[in-house]
Design an enzyme around this catalytic site. Structure first.
Site, PDB file in Angstrom:
ATOM      1  N   CYS A   1     -24.567  30.883 -44.287  1.00  0.00           N
ATOM      2  CA  CYS A   1     -24.645  32.064 -43.424  1.00  0.00           C
ATOM      3  C   CYS A   1     -23.779  33.148 -44.059  1.00  0.00           C
ATOM      4  O   CYS A   1     -23.384  33.029 -45.219  1.00  0.00           O
ATOM      5  CB  CYS A   1     -24.199  31.736 -41.997  1.00  0.00           C
ATOM      6  SG  CYS A   1     -22.501  31.109 -41.889  1.00  0.00           S
ATOM      7  N   THR A   2     -23.468  34.180 -43.327  1.00  0.00           N
ATOM      8  CA  THR A   2     -22.732  35.307 -43.903  1.00  0.00           C
ATOM      9  C   THR A   2     -21.317  34.928 -44.314  1.00  0.00           C
ATOM     10  O   THR A   2     -20.922  35.128 -45.462  1.00  0.00           O
ATOM     11  CB  THR A   2     -22.674  36.477 -42.901  1.00  0.00           C
ATOM     12  OG1 THR A   2     -23.994  36.791 -42.474  1.00  0.00           O
ATOM     13  CG2 THR A   2     -22.031  37.703 -43.533  1.00  0.00           C
TER      14      THR A   2
END
Length: 288
Positions: A186-187
């Site tokens: 994810c980020t």
């Protein structure tokens, strides 16, 4: 003067968030920081920005102030710089979860899923398999609109609209991932950590989280095996593999992502519409 952007999260049981909220807000504002800090019974998640001096003072505050009883002593921060302040104000919010999965039984501080660091992942992707010879599958745990801005090559994208959909979706596709090494990402690490823990709990044998997420990967190895940009939840909208802001923006009307190419469309009106939500988009398509 450049602005230092800090992001960090930690899963840890917190019992005093009601009392902490005004004190954390007061200190953050006094330092001249802007951004958002989320406090929940399961931990902390933050994105703040300010001067170099303010950023350093804030890190020291969270790690060493007696108020927190050492709970954030090992909190790890990711940094990037921007020429301007990407946030408008400073907010400290209380939440049920720092990232909503609607699975409150998951308590990452009781045991994390295995993690793979950026250099090791790059080596696996270079080879096409992990150290045990198993094929590596990259699993994007972000929302669909974020994935559209950029992701790892050949990553699995289940087109989820919100993270709370993840448990049901991964259950439906679990047979496709059998005998593979799955790396959730994810980020910044928070969603893929929770996702990996859930996957371990439901029986996935070979699952890892990408330590520090895409942003840490960019910081340590650049953009190898990644195409596009990385969406971020501030006024920069997206970062390139050098952690610099890109021309990509968010539409004021629909909050969708608008690429530089789309910004040249006659249906793009800054502060109003983008080609996806402009009232005349159907008419323009028919005329074309």
């Amino acid at each position: 003067m450049s602005i230092v952007n800090l992001s960090a999260y930690q899963f840890v049981t917190l019992d005093a968030i009601q009392a902490w909220r005004p004190l954390v807000a007061e200190r953050s504002i006094a330092l001249g920081l802007r951004g958002t800090i989320l406090l929940a019974p399961e931990g902390i998640n933050l994105f703040v920005a300010g001067s170099r001096e303010a950023a350093d003072a804030f890190v020291d505050y969270l790690r060493h102030d007696p108020l927190f009883e050492g709970k954030f002593a090992s909190l790890q921060f990711k940094e990037s710089e921007s020429p301007a302040q990407p946030f408008r104000r400073m907010l400290v919010k209380l939440k049920r979860e720092i990232i909503t999965m609607k699975r409150p039984a998951i308590k990452p501080e009781l045991g994390r899923a295995p993690a793979v660091d950026a250099p090791t992942l790059k080596r696996w992707l270079d080879r096409g398999h992990d150290d045990a010879g198993r094929p590596v599958v990259m699993l994007d745990t972000r929302n669909a609109f974020e994935v559209d801005v950029g992701t790892f090559d050949n990553a699995i994208d289940y087109r989820i609209d919100k993270f709370s959909e993840f448990p049901e979706v991964i259950q439906a596709h679990r047979d496709e991932l059998t005998d593979k090494t799955v790396v959730s990402f994810c980020t910044g690490g928070i969603r893929c950590e929770k996702a990996a823990i859930h996957m371990k709990e439901i029986g996935f044998e070979h699952v890892y989280q990408l330590e520090g997420g895409i942003l840490k990967y960019f910081e340590e190895v650049g953009g190898a095996h990644y195409h596009g940009e990385c969406f971020v939840f501030d006024y920069r909208t997206a970062l390139d593999p050098q952690l610099g802001p890109t021309p990509t923006v968010q539409c004021f009307g629909c909050r969708g992502v608008v690429t530089l190419e789309a910004q040249h469309s006659p249906l793009y009106e800054a502060g109003r519409y983008c080609p996806a939500c402009h009232p005349q988009r159907g008419t323009a398509a028919e005329a074309a």
